[in-house]
Design an enzyme around this catalytic site. Structure first.
Site, mmCIF file in Angstrom:
data_model
loop_
_atom_site.group_PDB
_atom_site.id
_atom_site.type_symbol
_atom_site.label_atom_id
_atom_site.label_comp_id
_atom_site.label_asym_id
_atom_site.label_seq_id
_atom_site.Cartn_x
_atom_site.Cartn_y
_atom_site.Cartn_z
ATOM 1 N N THR A 31 0.832 -1.218 0.000
ATOM 2 C CA THR A 31 0.000 0.000 0.000
ATOM 3 C C THR A 31 0.861 1.261 0.000
ATOM 4 O OG1 THR A 31 -0.173 -0.319 2.392
ATOM 5 C CG2 THR A 31 -2.070 -0.999 1.049
ATOM 6 N N TYR A 101 11.329 -12.440 7.926
ATOM 7 C CA TYR A 101 10.437 -11.384 8.462
ATOM 8 C C TYR A 101 10.451 -11.317 9.982
ATOM 9 C CZ TYR A 101 8.183 -11.066 3.879
ATOM 10 O OH TYR A 101 7.921 -10.867 2.551
ATOM 11 N N ASN A 165 -4.234 -9.073 -3.458
ATOM 12 C CA ASN A 165 -2.849 -9.362 -3.081
ATOM 13 C C ASN A 165 -2.745 -10.610 -2.200
ATOM 14 O OD1 ASN A 165 -0.325 -8.400 -3.724
ATOM 15 N ND2 ASN A 165 -0.781 -6.351 -2.932
ATOM 16 N N ARG A 167 -1.748 -13.537 -0.090
ATOM 17 C CA ARG A 167 -0.514 -13.997 0.556
ATOM 18 C C ARG A 167 -0.881 -15.047 1.598
ATOM 19 N NH1 ARG A 167 0.862 -11.241 -2.905
ATOM 20 N NH2 ARG A 167 2.468 -9.621 -3.018
ATOM 21 N N GLY A 227 0.182 -10.347 -15.815
ATOM 22 C CA GLY A 227 1.555 -10.317 -16.309
ATOM 23 C C GLY A 227 1.631 -9.650 -17.669
ATOM 24 N N ALA A 257 4.963 -4.507 -9.446
ATOM 25 C CA ALA A 257 4.288 -4.424 -10.754
ATOM 26 C C ALA A 257 2.803 -4.130 -10.552
ATOM 27 C CB ALA A 257 4.476 -5.730 -11.527
ATOM 28 N N ASP A 259 1.210 -3.148 -7.780
ATOM 29 C CA ASP A 259 0.965 -1.928 -6.981
ATOM 30 C C ASP A 259 1.064 -0.682 -7.855
ATOM 31 O OD1 ASP A 259 1.045 -3.770 -4.879
ATOM 32 O OD2 ASP A 259 3.147 -3.310 -4.414
HETATM 33 P P1 AMP Z 1 0.894 -9.024 -12.427
HETATM 34 O O1 AMP Z 1 0.395 -8.655 -11.066
HETATM 35 O O2 AMP Z 1 2.054 -9.935 -12.423
HETATM 36 O O3 AMP Z 1 -0.209 -9.515 -13.315
HETATM 37 O O4 AMP Z 1 1.447 -7.677 -13.082
HETATM 38 C C1 AMP Z 1 0.816 -6.440 -12.921
HETATM 39 C C2 AMP Z 1 1.003 -5.622 -14.158
HETATM 40 O O5 AMP Z 1 2.409 -5.428 -14.416
HETATM 41 C C3 AMP Z 1 0.470 -6.258 -15.423
HETATM 42 O O6 AMP Z 1 -0.904 -5.970 -15.608
HETATM 43 C C4 AMP Z 1 1.315 -5.596 -16.487
HETATM 44 O O7 AMP Z 1 0.812 -4.310 -16.774
HETATM 45 C C5 AMP Z 1 2.675 -5.448 -15.801
HETATM 46 N N1 AMP Z 1 3.516 -6.617 -16.097
HETATM 47 C C6 AMP Z 1 3.862 -7.623 -15.282
HETATM 48 N N2 AMP Z 1 4.687 -8.511 -15.902
HETATM 49 C C7 AMP Z 1 4.866 -8.044 -17.159
HETATM 50 C C8 AMP Z 1 5.617 -8.465 -18.303
HETATM 51 N N3 AMP Z 1 6.354 -9.591 -18.280
HETATM 52 N N4 AMP Z 1 5.576 -7.719 -19.415
HETATM 53 C C9 AMP Z 1 4.851 -6.587 -19.462
HETATM 54 N N5 AMP Z 1 4.119 -6.107 -18.425
HETATM 55 C C10 AMP Z 1 4.122 -6.824 -17.286
#
Ligand code: AMP
Length: 304
Positions: A31, A101, A165, A167, A227, A257, A259
């Site tokens: 956050t 942690y 998120n 965990r 991703g 990524a 966040d």
């Molecule tokens: P995630 O939580 O792993 O889905 O990633 C969050 C955001 O980060 C995604 O919606 C993408 O905008 C970006 N992202 C994560 N991994 C990649 C990747 N390998 N290539 C491009 N953008 C990525």
């Protein structure tokens, strides 16, 4: 003119450096990451406040100094005399990071223990941002108190934004996690899950299933990150939209990524961007953040 509160835990991060016997000290937390990117993405007519609890000690002072230095408000970070902030230590071995942690007794676990303070923090805010990690660290009665406070906030017209998120290690067991995450989604206007986690812990077959599940729990809008793959968006009852994720030249470190995506999306939406442009803003910011090392990459933010 508006005000966003980000609710959660920020910890001290200790990492090994190239110099033997020397550690690097910084601050981190999901956050906090989003608050940081919101602050850097939005203009001065938006206030960003952090809502948490810290101790009265020097380390807690350092954290508050850091937040203030980043333009993040600390008025609603409570001080607890007998506590301090959580810490974690990163070990690097053969390029793989592992974490140790010390957070079981952190001050942040009490961030929702004073309902009046929580109500004051939310009073007059436009957006409340929180996550499944915020919920995971709390005792049960405080989970209920926070959900109730956010439900009142939403009832008064506030926008509640939630990143599940997931965990599982922070929860007693996966069933407990799943139950609370759905209760959290029920009071949240916008949910921002990451498909990989959702598929693992809820068994969703595809991002559309994730979006529909959170909508069935009560979230009005769901944006499913995935991703490098397409981003799936469900808005009210108007069906599903898919938006491409721009390719990233070189992925250096995927920390923050999700966040940073959340902050980039939300900042654009609050600036009046259309859905497709706001999603693109989130993905572009996340793409730049993962192209550099660390969670907080100020250079990744590009203001128009
Ligand atoms: P995630 O939580 O792993 O889905 O990633 C969050 C955001 O980060 C995604 O919606 C993408 O905008 C970006 N992202 C994560 N991994 C990649 C990747 N390998 N290539 C491009 N953008 C990525």
């Amino acid at each position: 003119m508006g005000r966003i509160v980000s609710i959660g835990e920020c910890m001290g991060e200790l990492s090994e450096t190239d110099m033997p016997g020397t550690l690097n000290m910084s601050f981190a937390g999901d956050t906090l990451n989003t608050a940081f990117y919101l602050r850097h993405s939005l203009g001065p007519d938006w206030e960003i406040d952090y809502v948490s609890a810290v101790g009265n000690d020097g380390l807690s002072d350092r954290l508050l100094d850091f937040l203030i230095s980043q333009g993040i408000g600390t008025t609603h970070v409570r001080r607890l005399a007998d506590k301090t902030i959580g810490l974690y230590y990163i070990t690097l071995k053969d390029g793989e990071r592992s974490f140790t942690y010390w957070r079981n007794d952190s001050a942040a676990k009490r961030l929702a223990s004073d309902p009046a303070a929580l109500a004051r923090a939310l009073d007059g805010a436009d957006v409340a941002y929180w996550s499944g990690i915020t919920l995971a660290i709390l005792p049960n009665q405080d989970r209920l108190a926070l959900i109730e406070a956010l439900s009142h906030f939403a009832g008064r017209g506030g926008t509640v934004v939630f990143d599940p998120n997931l965990r599982p290690r922070l929860w007693d067991n996966p069933d407990t996690m799943r139950g609370w995450i759905h209760r959290a989604a029920a009071v949240s206007d916008l949910c921002l899950p990451s498909f990989e986690d959702e598929a693992t812990w809820f068994g969703d077959s595809d991002p559309a299933a994730t979006a529909r599940r959170y909508q069935a729990e009560g979230a009005r809008r769901v944006i499913v990150k995935n991703g490098a793959d397409d981003i799936t968006v469900a808005v009210n009852n108007s069906g599903l939209f898919k938006f491409p994720t721009p390719p990233v030249e070189r992925v250096v470190d995927t920390t923050a990524a999700g966040d940073s995506f959340n902050a980039g999306y939300l900042a654009a939406e609050l600036d009046g961007a259309a859905l497709a442009d706001a999603v693109a803003a989130g993905a572009e910011l996340a793409g730049r953040v993962i192209g550099a090392r660390g969670a907080l990459v100020a250079e990744a933010v590009r203001r128009p």
